[in-house]
Design a protein around this motif. Structure first.
Motif, PDB file in Angstrom:
ATOM      1  N   VAL A  40       3.096   3.500  -9.194  1.00 27.44           N
ATOM      2  CA  VAL A  40       3.154   3.225 -10.152  1.00 27.44           C
ATOM      3  C   VAL A  40       4.858   3.160 -10.341  1.00 27.44           C
ATOM      4  O   VAL A  40       4.786   2.137 -11.409  1.00 27.44           O
ATOM      5  N   ARG A  41       5.264   3.739  -9.800  1.00 25.40           N
ATOM      6  CA  ARG A  41       7.099   2.859 -10.002  1.00 25.40           C
ATOM      7  C   ARG A  41       7.495   1.573  -9.903  1.00 25.40           C
ATOM      8  O   ARG A  41       8.359   0.677  -9.684  1.00 25.40           O
ATOM      9  N   ALA A  42       6.350   1.251  -8.735  1.00 27.53           N
ATOM     10  CA  ALA A  42       6.945  -0.229  -8.345  1.00 27.53           C
ATOM     11  C   ALA A  42       6.365  -0.951  -8.820  1.00 27.53           C
ATOM     12  O   ALA A  42       6.440  -1.213  -9.540  1.00 27.53           O
ATOM     13  N   GLY A  65      -2.201  -2.568 -10.670  1.00 32.67           N
ATOM     14  CA  GLY A  65      -2.546  -1.777  -9.813  1.00 32.67           C
ATOM     15  C   GLY A  65      -1.884  -0.167 -10.374  1.00 32.67           C
ATOM     16  O   GLY A  65      -0.924  -0.836 -11.384  1.00 32.67           O
ATOM     17  N   PRO A  66      -1.535   0.952  -9.998  1.00 34.00           N
ATOM     18  CA  PRO A  66      -1.805   0.439  -8.588  1.00 34.00           C
ATOM     19  C   PRO A  66      -4.015   1.476  -8.573  1.00 34.00           C
ATOM     20  O   PRO A  66      -4.873   1.771  -9.877  1.00 34.00           O
ATOM     21  N   VAL A  67      -4.352   0.887  -7.656  1.00 34.76           N
ATOM     22  CA  VAL A  67      -5.814   0.297  -7.611  1.00 34.76           C
ATOM     23  C   VAL A  67      -5.423   1.541  -6.369  1.00 34.76           C
ATOM     24  O   VAL A  67      -5.558   1.607  -5.018  1.00 34.76           O
ATOM     25  N   VAL A  74      -0.626  -1.771  -4.663  1.00 30.84           N
ATOM     26  CA  VAL A  74      -0.443  -2.506  -5.945  1.00 30.84           C
ATOM     27  C   VAL A  74      -0.161  -4.283  -5.933  1.00 30.84           C
ATOM     28  O   VAL A  74       0.351  -4.306  -3.839  1.00 30.84           O
ATOM     29  N   ALA A  75      -0.230  -4.760  -6.588  1.00 26.49           N
ATOM     30  CA  ALA A  75      -0.675  -6.330  -5.894  1.00 26.49           C
ATOM     31  C   ALA A  75       0.488  -7.248  -7.335  1.00 26.49           C
ATOM     32  O   ALA A  75      -0.119  -6.589  -8.385  1.00 26.49           O
ATOM     33  N   LEU A  76       0.290  -8.366  -6.957  1.00 26.57           N
ATOM     34  CA  LEU A  76       0.370  -9.422  -7.911  1.00 26.57           C
ATOM     35  C   LEU A  76       0.048 -11.103  -7.346  1.00 26.57           C
ATOM     36  O   LEU A  76       0.224 -11.390  -5.596  1.00 26.57           O
ATOM     37  N   VAL A  77      -1.056 -11.783  -7.880  1.00 27.84           N
ATOM     38  CA  VAL A  77      -1.188 -12.653  -7.627  1.00 27.84           C
ATOM     39  C   VAL A  77      -0.548 -13.839  -8.757  1.00 27.84           C
ATOM     40  O   VAL A  77      -0.521 -13.878  -9.595  1.00 27.84           O
ATOM     41  N   LEU A  80       0.755  -1.321   0.168  1.00 27.73           N
ATOM     42  CA  LEU A  80       0.096  -0.186   0.150  1.00 27.73           C
ATOM     43  C   LEU A  80       0.677   1.279   0.091  1.00 27.73           C
ATOM     44  O   LEU A  80       1.586   1.214   0.802  1.00 27.73           O
ATOM     45  N   PHE A  81       0.083   2.245  -0.678  1.00 27.66           N
ATOM     46  CA  PHE A  81       1.161   3.249  -0.879  1.00 27.66           C
ATOM     47  C   PHE A  81       0.442   4.919  -0.928  1.00 27.66           C
ATOM     48  O   PHE A  81      -0.689   4.656  -1.530  1.00 27.66           O
ATOM     49  N   SER A  82       0.930   5.870  -0.083  1.00 30.68           N
ATOM     50  CA  SER A  82       0.309   6.759   0.219  1.00 30.68           C
ATOM     51  C   SER A  82       0.159   7.391  -1.440  1.00 30.68           C
ATOM     52  O   SER A  82      -0.453   8.786  -1.297  1.00 30.68           O
ATOM     53  N   ASP A  83       1.175   7.457  -1.914  1.00 30.79           N
ATOM     54  CA  ASP A  83       1.600   8.789  -3.008  1.00 30.79           C
ATOM     55  C   ASP A  83       1.201   7.485  -4.345  1.00 30.79           C
ATOM     56  O   ASP A  83       2.259   6.099  -4.679  1.00 30.79           O
ATOM     57  N   ARG A  84       0.891   8.225  -5.015  1.00 31.91           N
ATOM     58  CA  ARG A  84       0.124   7.746  -6.891  1.00 31.91           C
ATOM     59  C   ARG A  84       1.308   7.399  -7.283  1.00 31.91           C
ATOM     60  O   ARG A  84       1.576   6.234  -8.224  1.00 31.91           O
ATOM     61  N   ALA A  85       2.547   7.890  -7.627  1.00 29.29           N
ATOM     62  CA  ALA A  85       3.868   8.588  -8.240  1.00 29.29           C
ATOM     63  C   ALA A  85       4.492   7.350  -8.078  1.00 29.29           C
ATOM     64  O   ALA A  85       5.394   6.405  -8.953  1.00 29.29           O
TER      65      ALA A  85
END
Length: 306
Positions: free
Chosen positions: A171-173, A207-209, A217-220, A163-168
């Motif tokens: 996106v880079r994750a 993501g980002p969602v 951001v997730a991966l399953v 979980l990120f507090s910042d969208r930018a």
């Protein structure tokens, strides 16, 4: 099976006039009897007569229809299409500078896909095989034929998440930035994230969602297979004995994605070639009255339905 647009007949009998016998008795100067024309050039009837004679003296002679019957005339019509297809492809191959190509015969499924006339010509002529390779070299697998990747559905899956507090930053994750949550039921995840996961294939970064918590951001990846059922207790006295379970069938080795794609590509090439032959025969082949396509409704022995 592919459709068969019929090559144009050389002439159409006038209404009320008996049709000519199915002998292909048209003639051309310097050639004599002809079975048809390819690109305006007469094709000798002798080629058809020789093909029929070879069959009647070959190992399949007992399975052939009796001479003079409607079935024998239909066989002659069918062989006419085969021979003219071979002549057509040889003419085109020589004009294009192609070399004859030897190869194994088609398997049963491939022959059905290509159509009986086309398959017989392909199996019998190295010129047809050469034109097949030439015509279909740029064929690709249609998008609608390609298998869709497996997607997660309800149930337990292995989830990596952050979980990120910042969208930018979200996106880079990358996958390396995510932390494993272990085996997780999708229903336990935030609704927006769970819905997004079901729209992506396994192994894709989701993501980002965004929701009220921040940016997910997730991966399953798939969860473990379901455990085998536990053994049942022995039946009590007087209790009906359940039927014996069926023995497991031997599992076929799953085919690799490369092999599956190769099969689809070959099927696409056969479809391309069959369609090309239909168009080219319609443009370049003229048939003798009496030796029309077996399925031509204008000939009296038509029992060949599509």
């Amino acid at each position: 099976m592919t459709s068969h647009p019929h090559a144009r007949p050389l002439a159409t009998p006038t209404a009320g006039v008996p049709r000519p016998p199915a002998t292909g008795a048209a003639t051309a100067p310097g050639v004599g009897q002809v079975m048809g024309w390819v690109g305006g050039r007469p094709v000798p009837r002798e080629l058809l007569d020789r093909r029929i004679a070879d069959l009647r003296h070959g190992p399949l002679q007992a399975a052939l229809p009796s001479t003079g019957t409607a079935e024998a005339r239909q066989l002659a019509r069918w062989l006419t299409q085969v021979v003219l297809t071979e002549v057509l492809c040889e003419t085109i191959a020589r004009a294009e500078g192609l070399a004859p190509l030897e190869g194994p015969p088609l398997d049963r499924l491939a022959a059905v896909e290509l159509g009986s006339i086309n398959a017989a010509a392909y199996n019998g002529s190295p010129w047809v095989r050469a034109v097949f390779e030439h015509v279909t070299t740029a064929t690709a697998v249609p998008a609608e034929w390609r298998p869709r990747p497996s997607r997660p559905s309800a149930g337990a899956h292995h989830v990596r998440h952050r979980l990120f507090s910042d969208r930018a930053a979200a996106v880079r994750a990358t996958a390396d930035d995510l932390e494993s949550l272990g085996q997780v039921d999708l229903a336990s995840l935030p609704a927006a994230l769970a819905e997004a996961i079901t729209r992506h294939p396994y192994g894709a970064l989701v993501g980002p969602v965004q929701d009220g918590l921040g940016w997910h951001v997730a991966l399953v990846t798939p969860g473990p297979p379901a455990p085998p059922p536990s053994p049942t207790r022995p039946p009590d006295e007087g209790e009906a004995i359940p039927p014996m379970p069926e023995l497991p069938q031997p599992q076929q080795r799953p085919r690799s994605p490369e092999a599956a794609y190769s099969d689809l590509l070959q099927a696409a090439r056969r479809r391309t070639f069959a369609r090309w032959l239909d168009r080219t025969r319609a443009e370049k082949v003229a048939l003798v009255p009496g030796l029309e396509h077996p399925g031509d409704p204008r000939q009296p022995d038509n029992h060949h339905k599509h």
